[in-house]
Design an enzyme around this catalytic site. Structure first.
Site, mmCIF file in Angstrom:
data_model
loop_
_atom_site.group_PDB
_atom_site.id
_atom_site.type_symbol
_atom_site.label_atom_id
_atom_site.label_comp_id
_atom_site.label_asym_id
_atom_site.label_seq_id
_atom_site.Cartn_x
_atom_site.Cartn_y
_atom_site.Cartn_z
ATOM 1 N N GLY A 27 -49.358 12.871 -42.370
ATOM 2 C CA GLY A 27 -49.467 11.462 -42.797
ATOM 3 C C GLY A 27 -50.326 11.338 -44.039
ATOM 4 N N GLY A 30 -50.715 8.026 -46.902
ATOM 5 C CA GLY A 30 -51.330 6.718 -46.664
ATOM 6 C C GLY A 30 -52.672 6.542 -47.364
ATOM 7 N N ASP A 53 -45.942 14.369 -45.341
ATOM 8 C CA ASP A 53 -45.660 12.967 -45.039
ATOM 9 C C ASP A 53 -44.176 12.839 -44.743
ATOM 10 O OD1 ASP A 53 -47.380 10.282 -45.370
ATOM 11 O OD2 ASP A 53 -45.289 9.836 -45.830
ATOM 12 N N ARG A 55 -42.222 10.848 -46.124
ATOM 13 C CA ARG A 55 -41.502 10.649 -47.391
ATOM 14 C C ARG A 55 -42.016 11.596 -48.453
ATOM 15 N NH1 ARG A 55 -41.068 5.458 -45.207
ATOM 16 N NH2 ARG A 55 -43.307 5.220 -45.249
ATOM 17 N N TYR A 159 -52.930 -1.154 -30.901
ATOM 18 C CA TYR A 159 -53.615 -0.179 -31.773
ATOM 19 C C TYR A 159 -54.873 0.341 -31.064
ATOM 20 C CZ TYR A 159 -56.173 1.332 -36.024
ATOM 21 O OH TYR A 159 -56.875 2.032 -36.976
HETATM 22 C C1 AKB Z 1 -57.217 -2.060 -39.173
HETATM 23 O O1 AKB Z 1 -57.681 -3.103 -39.667
HETATM 24 O O2 AKB Z 1 -56.319 -2.040 -38.333
HETATM 25 C C2 AKB Z 1 -57.848 -0.742 -39.579
HETATM 26 C C3 AKB Z 1 -58.951 -0.355 -38.663
HETATM 27 C C4 AKB Z 1 -60.240 -1.056 -38.700
HETATM 28 O O3 AKB Z 1 -58.796 0.554 -37.898
HETATM 29 N N1 AKB Z 1 -58.327 -0.828 -40.921
#
Ligand code: AKB
Length: 334
Positions: A27, A30, A53, A55, A159
């Protein structure tokens, strides 16, 4: 011993000489990878850092090897590791917090798939593995101010769920299989080479570009919400210092709180206005980003990182603002 650039000796003043490594970055195209690749190549030598990556990425092929690699293809990852005799993997693949909320299934599949493959390839090929965690691993039930290293972690984003799971898996692979897994909980990273995408903290990068481009910025995060941030040079140094740290001194591994500055949109905008008095900011708050930002800590306590591997930030908001504005002016030709 290898020949390292002069600045290298000042890079890690409190550490043992840097070991030789053969590194794979997954990755690499990024925000972090585009700069980490060059940073690591300056330290370990261009040919020892293989950038990959999904791409094609021409720029990353100019200073060392580059391979197109889908991190969800474990066989392809293992083959690159074997071909280049890799001993250290940096897995930087992730859909960030705000974009993850638009498609949680995809965020889970991509974030956990890339991590799972990196862990398995690291186990089978005896590699060390660095995977970033985030302030997003914390949630509304974590202590808000100077959030401790070891505390309640109940994130409310997909996340964050991936980050907490990743931290636990990293520790599991270390205890069960002896894989040398290490990680830091990154604050929002501010940089001027590659734009972040889909994060809640992205506003703190975009604000600098708009300050130079148009002198105005519409902020998607509420005026008074504090979040921890870090400037890219400190973030890059943290990656290397942690991976070079003496394992005997590491009580923690996955993942260390690191901190350097904490501010609200109003504070960063006032800092820009000190240099550009006509800069104006208004708000069009994005409800998803608002909820995420308000669920995250105001600031982290990074004492364990300081004690266990000598972490110390070098950039504050004022110095970073000077540097960001200067770089972006040059980049935009203003
Ligand atoms: C996000 O905002 O999702 C990231 C992080 C703080 O992990 N930059």
């Amino acid at each position: 011993m290898h020949d390292f650039p002069d600045y290298f000796l000042t890079l890690l003043p409190n550490h043992n000489p840097i070991s030789m490594k053969r590194i794979l970055i997954v990755g690499a195209g990024g925000q972090i990878g585009s700069e980490l690749t060059v940073y690591l190549r300056n330290i370990y030598g261009g040919h020892n850092v293989v950038a990959t990556d999904m791409r094609e990425c021409k720029a990353l092929g100019e200073t060392g090897p580059f391979e197109v690699l889908n991190a969800l293809d474990a066989t392809a990852m293992a083959s690159v590791v074997a071909r280049y005799r890799i001993d250290t993997i940096f897995n930087l693949v992730a859909l960030l917090s705000a974009v993850g909320e638009r498609n949680p299934q995809m965020a889970w599949n991509v974030n956990m798939g890339a991590l799972n493959n990196s862990l398995e390839v690291a186990r089978q090929h005896h590699c060390a593995l660095f995977t970033p965690s985030s302030i997003g691993a914390f949630g509304p039930t974590s202590p808000k101010d100077r959030t401790p290293q070891d505390t309640i972690m109940q994130p409310t984003t997909i996340y964050g769920v991936c980050k907490v799971t990743g931290e636990l898996l990293g520790n599991y692979y270390h205890h069960k299989f002896g894989v040398d897994t290490r990680s830091v909980r990154f604050p929002g990273i501010i940089s001027n080479v590659t734009l972040p995408g889909g994060g809640t903290t992205d506003y703190a990068v975009e604000i600098y570009y708009e300050a130079i481009r148009s002198g105005r910025f519409t902020c998607p995060v509420p005026a008074d919400v504090y979040m921890d941030m870090i400037y890219m040079p400190d973030a890059l140094r943290a990656c290397v210092e942690l991976m070079e740290a003496d394992p005997a001194k590491l009580v923690h591994r996955n993942s260390f709180n690191i901190a350097s500055m904490s501010f609200t949109p109003e504070i960063i905008s006032a800092e820009i206005r000190k240099r550009l008095p006509d800069f104006a900011m208004d708000y069009d708050v994005d409800p998803v980003k608002k909820e995420i930002a308000e669920s995250w800590p105001n600031s982290l306590d990074d004492n364990c990182a300081r004690e266990e591997w000598g972490w110390k930030p070098e950039w504050d908001l004022s110095r970073m603002t000077d540097d960001m504005l200067a770089h972006i002016r040059t980049k935009l030709g203003r």
